[in-house]
Design an enzyme around this catalytic site. Structure first.
Site, PDB file in Angstrom:
ATOM      1  N   CYS A  83       0.828  -1.195   0.000  1.00  0.00           N
ATOM      2  CA  CYS A  83       0.000   0.000   0.000  1.00  0.00           C
ATOM      3  C   CYS A  83       0.863   1.246   0.000  1.00  0.00           C
ATOM      4  O   CYS A  83       2.075   1.178   0.121  1.00  0.00           O
ATOM      5  CB  CYS A  83      -0.872   0.027   1.247  1.00  0.00           C
ATOM      6  SG  CYS A  83      -2.007  -1.351   1.368  1.00  0.00           S
TER       7      CYS A  83
ATOM      8  N   GLY B 243      -0.756   0.848  -5.069  1.00  0.00           N
ATOM      9  CA  GLY B 243      -2.069   0.276  -4.807  1.00  0.00           C
ATOM     10  C   GLY B 243      -3.129   0.881  -5.693  1.00  0.00           C
ATOM     11  O   GLY B 243      -3.261   2.108  -5.745  1.00  0.00           O
TER      12      GLY B 243
ATOM     13  N   ASN C 165       0.779   0.395   5.703  1.00  0.00           N
ATOM     14  CA  ASN C 165       1.484  -0.334   4.649  1.00  0.00           C
ATOM     15  C   ASN C 165       2.331  -1.389   5.339  1.00  0.00           C
ATOM     16  O   ASN C 165       3.186  -1.043   6.155  1.00  0.00           O
ATOM     17  CB  ASN C 165       2.367   0.640   3.845  1.00  0.00           C
ATOM     18  CG  ASN C 165       3.249  -0.060   2.816  1.00  0.00           C
ATOM     19  OD1 ASN C 165       4.304   0.435   2.461  1.00  0.00           O
ATOM     20  ND2 ASN C 165       2.836  -1.221   2.338  1.00  0.00           N
ATOM     21  N   GLY C 166       2.077  -2.647   5.019  1.00  0.00           N
ATOM     22  CA  GLY C 166       2.836  -3.730   5.636  1.00  0.00           C
ATOM     23  C   GLY C 166       1.921  -4.883   5.973  1.00  0.00           C
ATOM     24  O   GLY C 166       0.828  -5.005   5.428  1.00  0.00           O
TER      25      GLY C 166
ATOM     26  N   TYR D  89      11.619  -3.777  -7.679  1.00  0.00           N
ATOM     27  CA  TYR D  89      10.366  -3.631  -8.428  1.00  0.00           C
ATOM     28  C   TYR D  89       9.376  -2.609  -7.872  1.00  0.00           C
ATOM     29  O   TYR D  89       8.830  -1.812  -8.624  1.00  0.00           O
ATOM     30  CB  TYR D  89       9.685  -4.999  -8.536  1.00  0.00           C
ATOM     31  CG  TYR D  89       8.270  -4.930  -9.044  1.00  0.00           C
ATOM     32  CD1 TYR D  89       8.006  -4.713 -10.400  1.00  0.00           C
ATOM     33  CD2 TYR D  89       7.177  -5.046  -8.170  1.00  0.00           C
ATOM     34  CE1 TYR D  89       6.701  -4.618 -10.863  1.00  0.00           C
ATOM     35  CE2 TYR D  89       5.876  -4.958  -8.639  1.00  0.00           C
ATOM     36  CZ  TYR D  89       5.641  -4.741  -9.983  1.00  0.00           C
ATOM     37  OH  TYR D  89       4.370  -4.640 -10.436  1.00  0.00           O
TER      38      TYR D  89
HETATM   39  P1  5GP Z   1       5.252 -13.434 -14.233  1.00  0.00           P
HETATM   40  O1  5GP Z   1       5.894 -13.867 -15.504  1.00  0.00           O
HETATM   41  O2  5GP Z   1       5.925 -13.941 -13.044  1.00  0.00           O
HETATM   42  O3  5GP Z   1       3.783 -13.725 -14.259  1.00  0.00           O
HETATM   43  O4  5GP Z   1       5.321 -11.861 -14.178  1.00  0.00           O
HETATM   44  C1  5GP Z   1       6.564 -11.184 -14.123  1.00  0.00           C
HETATM   45  C2  5GP Z   1       6.282  -9.712 -14.131  1.00  0.00           C
HETATM   46  O5  5GP Z   1       5.536  -9.375 -12.965  1.00  0.00           O
HETATM   47  C3  5GP Z   1       7.534  -8.847 -14.105  1.00  0.00           C
HETATM   48  O6  5GP Z   1       7.505  -8.024 -15.246  1.00  0.00           O
HETATM   49  C4  5GP Z   1       7.417  -8.002 -12.851  1.00  0.00           C
HETATM   50  O7  5GP Z   1       7.698  -6.647 -13.152  1.00  0.00           O
HETATM   51  C5  5GP Z   1       5.984  -8.143 -12.435  1.00  0.00           C
HETATM   52  N1  5GP Z   1       5.801  -8.164 -10.964  1.00  0.00           N
HETATM   53  C6  5GP Z   1       6.669  -8.482  -9.981  1.00  0.00           C
HETATM   54  N2  5GP Z   1       6.097  -8.390  -8.764  1.00  0.00           N
HETATM   55  C7  5GP Z   1       4.828  -7.985  -8.970  1.00  0.00           C
HETATM   56  C8  5GP Z   1       3.726  -7.674  -8.103  1.00  0.00           C
HETATM   57  O8  5GP Z   1       3.806  -7.755  -6.878  1.00  0.00           O
HETATM   58  N3  5GP Z   1       2.574  -7.262  -8.711  1.00  0.00           N
HETATM   59  C9  5GP Z   1       2.452  -7.149 -10.062  1.00  0.00           C
HETATM   60  N4  5GP Z   1       1.293  -6.747 -10.592  1.00  0.00           N
HETATM   61  N5  5GP Z   1       3.461  -7.436 -10.911  1.00  0.00           N
HETATM   62  C10 5GP Z   1       4.635  -7.855 -10.371  1.00  0.00           C
HETATM   63 MG    MG Z   2       7.126  -5.860 -15.101  1.00  0.00          MG
END
Ligand code: 5GP
Ligand code: MG
Ligand code: SF4
Length: 489
Positions: free
Chosen positions: A27, A54, A128-129, A269
């Site tokens: 969050c 979020g 957040n957490g 990320y």
């Molecule tokens: P996967 O291939 O594992 O389905 O997706 C990888 C992608 O998910 C990467 O491009 C990365 O930037 C993204 N990603 C990593 N962590 C998260 C997250 O917590 N939420 C979302 N929506 N995307 C994520």
């Molecule tokens: Mg990505």
């Protein structure tokens, strides 16, 4: 018999609570004390800058004349608020929140800030957490006669504070902190001041800014300070309560700082590239990860492309050191965050096309290095590689800027149950084969730490190596089907 029944009920309740999606969320928190400013409007723009943290719900509370008013709703900040709602929210202090939960159930009741009542007066809270002892605390509070209206850990924190008999809110918060275990960066607002709170390990970020000479801002990330013309002052120290009011800034160190454990995934990320954490810019840190990955895992190729948006700084860094030209190979639809319209079957079969389209002219006939920040479930990366192949890519060398994600997160990020993590089930070679890449390399942990530029013990790295800095109760581990696996060095 009665015991057996109550223990079965207990187990059921425990299961419901642990399985509830709202227990696992990342969050954004934004707060401001600035009597001469339109605090709700500034919070709106602060939250707008934190939208990446979020997209499920948003809310702003304001305080004035001993009272709190608030507005919360489902969806993006720009959907939840309009000119009229912002106009109505008048005050000298405001607290905003954006909430994210990755699983299906979405509920307006879970939107934050939540409003509570302590003996010293009303307060609002945004979190957040994730607490790891939510269930235990809930049981204890229920025995003390406290009633709950949701299953969120934020409500547990709220009730802990409410039922404290301490004379001031700050002291009530300090009491609550002694009972809370887990990750929490909190914004707490009372009608005449804003309070920032951080857990003793500082897992989630939270920083302080100054607005002109009469205002104070707290924010999950520094990117939201610049947006409203505030300047960065410092981070809230782990274990601290910091209050901002007409008397200025006052800090209470509730716990002597323990081992710091900032989430290293913020650097990989989550955080926005223009934010700073631990004095380090996120963009340049990601670029350094790419630099090191190019040294560690070179590829014979014609073009380096990122998986947009999150893979861009990593790819820039990879190209820089490899000497291979950098270019775009995908065009991402900028307007898709979360689409609530379900595609029909034909569109579903096209899958990833809705978000990402290959740039045929740039990639046909080329040997590509495809750079991304991470692979979680592997469900989007595979189809992305297929898109590139269909568009004529000759080779696809996948480079990932963190080690394999093998363990679940219990501190506020939904990295899902362990069996959903592709690297928990497969070796790197099996993942490469499954995704259809010609080669696959992950950044090593030593290189990741080198890129961030501080000793490893400043960070939580548990989703890579199962070294959880805050102990996880057994029952909570079970909720994420955590396997007993040996530590990865
Ligand atoms: P996967 O291939 O594992 O389905 O997706 C990888 C992608 O998910 C990467 O491009 C990365 O930037 C993204 N990603 C990593 N962590 C998260 C997250 O917590 N939420 C979302 N929506 N995307 C994520
Ligand atoms: Mg990505
Ligand atoms: Fe961050 Fe991973 Fe630690 Fe969770 S387990 S706080 S995602 S480093």
């Amino acid at each position: 018999m009665a015991d057996a029944r109550s223990s079965a009920r207990e187990k059921q309740a425990q299961h419901r609570l642990l399985a509830h999606p709202s227990c696992h969320e990342k969050c954004g928190v934004f707060g401001i004390y600035a009597p001469t400013h339109d605090v709700a409007r500034l919070s709106y723009f602060g939250l707008y800058a934190l939208q990446h943290r979020g997209q499920e719900s948003a809310g702003i509370a304001v305080g004035h004349n001993g009272k709190i008013e608030y507005h919360t709703g489902m969806g993006l900040v720009s959907t939840v608020f309009d000119e009229e709602t912002i106009e109505r929210l008048r005050g000298q202090v405001a607290l905003g929140h954006v909430r994210y939960s990755t699983t299906g159930t979405t509920s307006a009741a879970n939107a934050q800030p939540l409003i509570g009542e302590h003996r010293s007066g009303p307060f609002a809270i945004g979190h957040n957490g994730n607490l790891v002892n939510t269930f235990h605390l809930r049981e204890q509070l229920s025995e003390e006669g406290v009633e709950f209206s949701s299953t969120t850990d934020t409500e547990v924190i709220l009730r802990l504070i409410e039922q404290s008999s301490a004379p001031s809110l700050e002291l009530a918060i300090a009491e609550a902190m002694h009972r809370m275990q887990g990750a929490y960066s909190l914004g707490i607002m009372v009608p005449d001041r804003i309070i920032a709170v951080r857990d003793p390990h500082g897992v989630r970020p939270l920083c302080i800014g100054r607005l002109n000479n009469d205002g104070w801002v707290i924010s999950s990330e520094s990117c939201a300070l610049h947006v409203i013309g505030a300047r960065f002052v410092r981070e809230v120290e782990p274990g601290q309560i910091v209050t901002f009011s007409k008397s200025g800034m006052e800090a209470i160190q509730v716990f002597e700082p323990e081992r710091k454990a900032m989430c290293i995934f913020e650097f990989i990320y989550f955080a926005r590239p223009d934010s700073h954490i631990y004095g380090r810019n996120i963009y340049t840190t990601r670029q350094r990860m790419g630099n090191l990955l190019a040294q560690q895992a070179p590829a014979d190729a014609d073009l380096v492309i990122p998986v947009p948006e999150s893979g861009i700084p990593h790819a820039v860094g990879y190209a820089e050191v490899s000497g291979i030209p950098y270019g775009q190979g995908f065009i991402k639809n900028r307007y898709i965050h979360r689409t609530f319209i379900t595609p029909d079957q034909r569109l579903r079969d096209l899958g990833v096309h809705i978000k990402l389209a290959p740039l045929k002219e740039a990639i046909a006939g080329k040997r590509l290095v495809v750079v991304d920040d991470s692979i979680v479930r592997g469900t989007t990366t595979g189809p992305e590689i297929s898109l590139l192949r269909e568009a004529g890519a000759r080779e696809v060398h996948l480079r990932i800027n963190c080690p394999p994600l093998r363990y679940p997160c219990f501190y506020g990020i939904d990295t899902s149950t362990q069996e959903e993590l592709i690297a928990a089930r497969m070796t790197v070679e099996e993942i490469r084969d499954h995704l259809g890449a010609d080669s696959l390399e992950y950044l090593t942990m030593p290189n990741l730490v080198k890129a961030v530029g501080l000793p490893k013990n400043n960070f939580c790295t548990a989703c890579f190596d199962a070294r959880y800095p805050i102990p996880i109760p057994e029952a909570v581990k079970i909720s994420k089907a955590m396997l007993e696996t040996e530590d990865v060095k």
